[in-house]
Write a protein that holds these residues in place. Structure first.
Motif, PDB file in Angstrom:
ATOM      1  N   ARG A 172      13.299  15.003  11.518  1.00 46.62           N
ATOM      2  CA  ARG A 172      13.501  15.338  12.928  1.00 46.62           C
ATOM      3  C   ARG A 172      12.180  15.304  13.691  1.00 46.62           C
ATOM      4  NH1 ARG A 172      17.801  18.502  10.943  1.00 46.62           N
ATOM      5  NH2 ARG A 172      16.489  20.246  10.357  1.00 46.62           N
ATOM      6  N   ARG A 173      11.142  15.864  13.078  1.00 52.68           N
ATOM      7  CA  ARG A 173       9.844  15.902  13.751  1.00 52.68           C
ATOM      8  C   ARG A 173       9.232  14.507  13.871  1.00 52.68           C
ATOM      9  NH1 ARG A 173       6.855  21.521  12.003  1.00 52.68           N
ATOM     10  NH2 ARG A 173       8.675  22.842  12.269  1.00 52.68           N
ATOM     11  N   LEU A 174       9.432  13.686  12.867  1.00 56.74           N
ATOM     12  CA  LEU A 174       8.917  12.317  12.930  1.00 56.74           C
ATOM     13  C   LEU A 174       9.609  11.513  14.028  1.00 56.74           C
ATOM     14  CD1 LEU A 174       8.550  11.528   9.138  1.00 56.74           C
ATOM     15  CD2 LEU A 174       6.706  11.500  10.830  1.00 56.74           C
ATOM     16  N   LYS A 175      10.905  11.740  14.194  1.00 56.38           N
ATOM     17  CA  LYS A 175      11.661  11.009  15.210  1.00 56.38           C
ATOM     18  C   LYS A 175      11.294  11.477  16.618  1.00 56.38           C
ATOM     19  CE  LYS A 175      15.964  10.116  14.601  1.00 56.38           C
ATOM     20  NZ  LYS A 175      17.394  10.249  14.344  1.00 56.38           N
ATOM     21  N   ALA A 176      10.861  12.736  16.741  1.00 58.09           N
ATOM     22  CA  ALA A 176      10.504  13.294  18.056  1.00 58.09           C
ATOM     23  C   ALA A 176       9.202  12.745  18.475  1.00 58.09           C
ATOM     24  CB  ALA A 176      10.408  14.812  17.988  1.00 58.09           C
ATOM     25  N   VAL A 217       0.877  -1.166   0.000  1.00 62.13           N
ATOM     26  CA  VAL A 217       0.000   0.000   0.000  1.00 62.13           C
ATOM     27  C   VAL A 217       0.913   1.213   0.000  1.00 62.13           C
ATOM     28  CG1 VAL A 217      -1.697   1.306   1.327  1.00 62.13           C
ATOM     29  CG2 VAL A 217      -1.821  -1.196   1.256  1.00 62.13           C
ATOM     30  N   VAL A 218       0.739   2.103  -0.966  1.00 59.67           N
ATOM     31  CA  VAL A 218       1.569   3.303  -1.055  1.00 59.67           C
ATOM     32  C   VAL A 218       0.702   4.511  -0.714  1.00 59.67           C
ATOM     33  CG1 VAL A 218       3.090   4.697  -2.484  1.00 59.67           C
ATOM     34  CG2 VAL A 218       2.973   2.222  -2.856  1.00 59.67           C
ATOM     35  N   ILE A 219       1.149   5.256   0.275  1.00 60.35           N
ATOM     36  CA  ILE A 219       0.476   6.471   0.723  1.00 60.35           C
ATOM     37  C   ILE A 219       1.356   7.630   0.265  1.00 60.35           C
ATOM     38  CG2 ILE A 219      -0.369   7.715   2.754  1.00 60.35           C
ATOM     39  CD1 ILE A 219       0.083   4.746   4.098  1.00 60.35           C
ATOM     40  N   THR A 220       0.769   8.698  -0.249  1.00 61.78           N
ATOM     41  CA  THR A 220       1.575   9.809  -0.742  1.00 61.78           C
ATOM     42  C   THR A 220       1.224  11.104  -0.014  1.00 61.78           C
ATOM     43  OG1 THR A 220       0.011  10.315  -2.522  1.00 61.78           O
ATOM     44  CG2 THR A 220       1.805   8.782  -3.038  1.00 61.78           C
ATOM     45  N   ALA A 221       2.222  11.998   0.013  1.00 63.59           N
ATOM     46  CA  ALA A 221       2.043  13.335   0.580  1.00 63.59           C
ATOM     47  C   ALA A 221       2.889  14.305  -0.232  1.00 63.59           C
ATOM     48  CB  ALA A 221       2.462  13.356   2.040  1.00 63.59           C
ATOM     49  N   LEU A 222       2.402  15.525  -0.396  1.00 64.49           N
ATOM     50  CA  LEU A 222       3.076  16.529  -1.220  1.00 64.49           C
ATOM     51  C   LEU A 222       3.880  17.554  -0.421  1.00 64.49           C
ATOM     52  CD1 LEU A 222       0.256  17.109  -3.839  1.00 64.49           C
ATOM     53  CD2 LEU A 222       2.584  16.331  -4.333  1.00 64.49           C
ATOM     54  N   SER A 223       3.984  17.368   0.896  1.00 69.89           N
ATOM     55  CA  SER A 223       4.761  18.310   1.709  1.00 69.89           C
ATOM     56  C   SER A 223       5.191  17.620   3.001  1.00 69.89           C
ATOM     57  CB  SER A 223       3.919  19.545   2.050  1.00 69.89           C
ATOM     58  OG  SER A 223       2.873  19.203   2.934  1.00 69.89           O
ATOM     59  N   GLY A 224       6.151  18.237   3.667  1.00 70.87           N
ATOM     60  CA  GLY A 224       6.601  17.712   4.946  1.00 70.87           C
ATOM     61  C   GLY A 224       5.492  17.652   5.988  1.00 70.87           C
ATOM     62  N   PRO A 225       4.748  18.743   6.192  1.00 68.90           N
ATOM     63  CA  PRO A 225       3.666  18.699   7.184  1.00 68.90           C
ATOM     64  C   PRO A 225       2.596  17.649   6.851  1.00 68.90           C
ATOM     65  CG  PRO A 225       4.230  20.970   6.702  1.00 68.90           C
ATOM     66  CD  PRO A 225       4.993  20.114   5.713  1.00 68.90           C
ATOM     67  N   GLU A 226       2.248  17.524   5.574  1.00 70.35           N
ATOM     68  CA  GLU A 226       1.268  16.518   5.173  1.00 70.35           C
ATOM     69  C   GLU A 226       1.831  15.109   5.405  1.00 70.35           C
ATOM     70  OE1 GLU A 226      -1.319  14.993   1.297  1.00 70.35           O
ATOM     71  OE2 GLU A 226       0.067  16.671   1.047  1.00 70.35           O
ATOM     72  N   GLY A 227       3.121  14.939   5.124  1.00 67.02           N
ATOM     73  CA  GLY A 227       3.762  13.650   5.356  1.00 67.02           C
ATOM     74  C   GLY A 227       3.752  13.262   6.825  1.00 67.02           C
TER      75      GLY A 227
END
Length: 71
Positions: A67-71, A29-39
Motif C-alpha cells: 500500500r505504501r509503495l503504491k502511494a 541485479v537482486v536487491i534484498t531487504a529484511l523488512s517492509g520499511p527497509e524494502g
C-alpha cells in the motif's frame, strides 16, 4: 539488465531466492531487504523493475508495504 527487489524477514529465504534468480536470470541485479520499511526505502532509492514481497512479516506486513509503495 533487470533489477529485482526481494523483501523477506527470513535471511535464509532471501539467500535461496537470490540463488534461484541468479541461476535463472544471470544478468539480473537482486536487491534484498529484511523488512517492509527497509524494502520501501530500497525501492525508492533503487527503482527496481519488480518486487518480490513476503506477506507475513513482523511489524509491517507485505500488504501494508505494498500500500505504501503504491502511494
Amino acid at each position: 539488465m533487470s533489477r529485482i527487489l526481494a523483501v523477506d524477514d527470513k535471511q535464509d529465504n532471501l539467500i535461496s531466492l537470490v540463488a534461484l534468480l541468479k541461476f535463472l536470470m544471470p544478468d539480473c541485479v537482486v536487491i534484498t531487504a529484511l523488512s517492509g520499511p527497509e524494502g520501501i526505502e530500497k525501492a525508492l532509492a533503487e527503482q527496481p523493475d519488480a518486487i518480490l514481497l513476503d506477506i507475513q512479516m513482523p511489524g509491517m506486513d507485505g500488504f501494508e508495504a505494498c500500500r505504501r509503495l503504491k502511494a
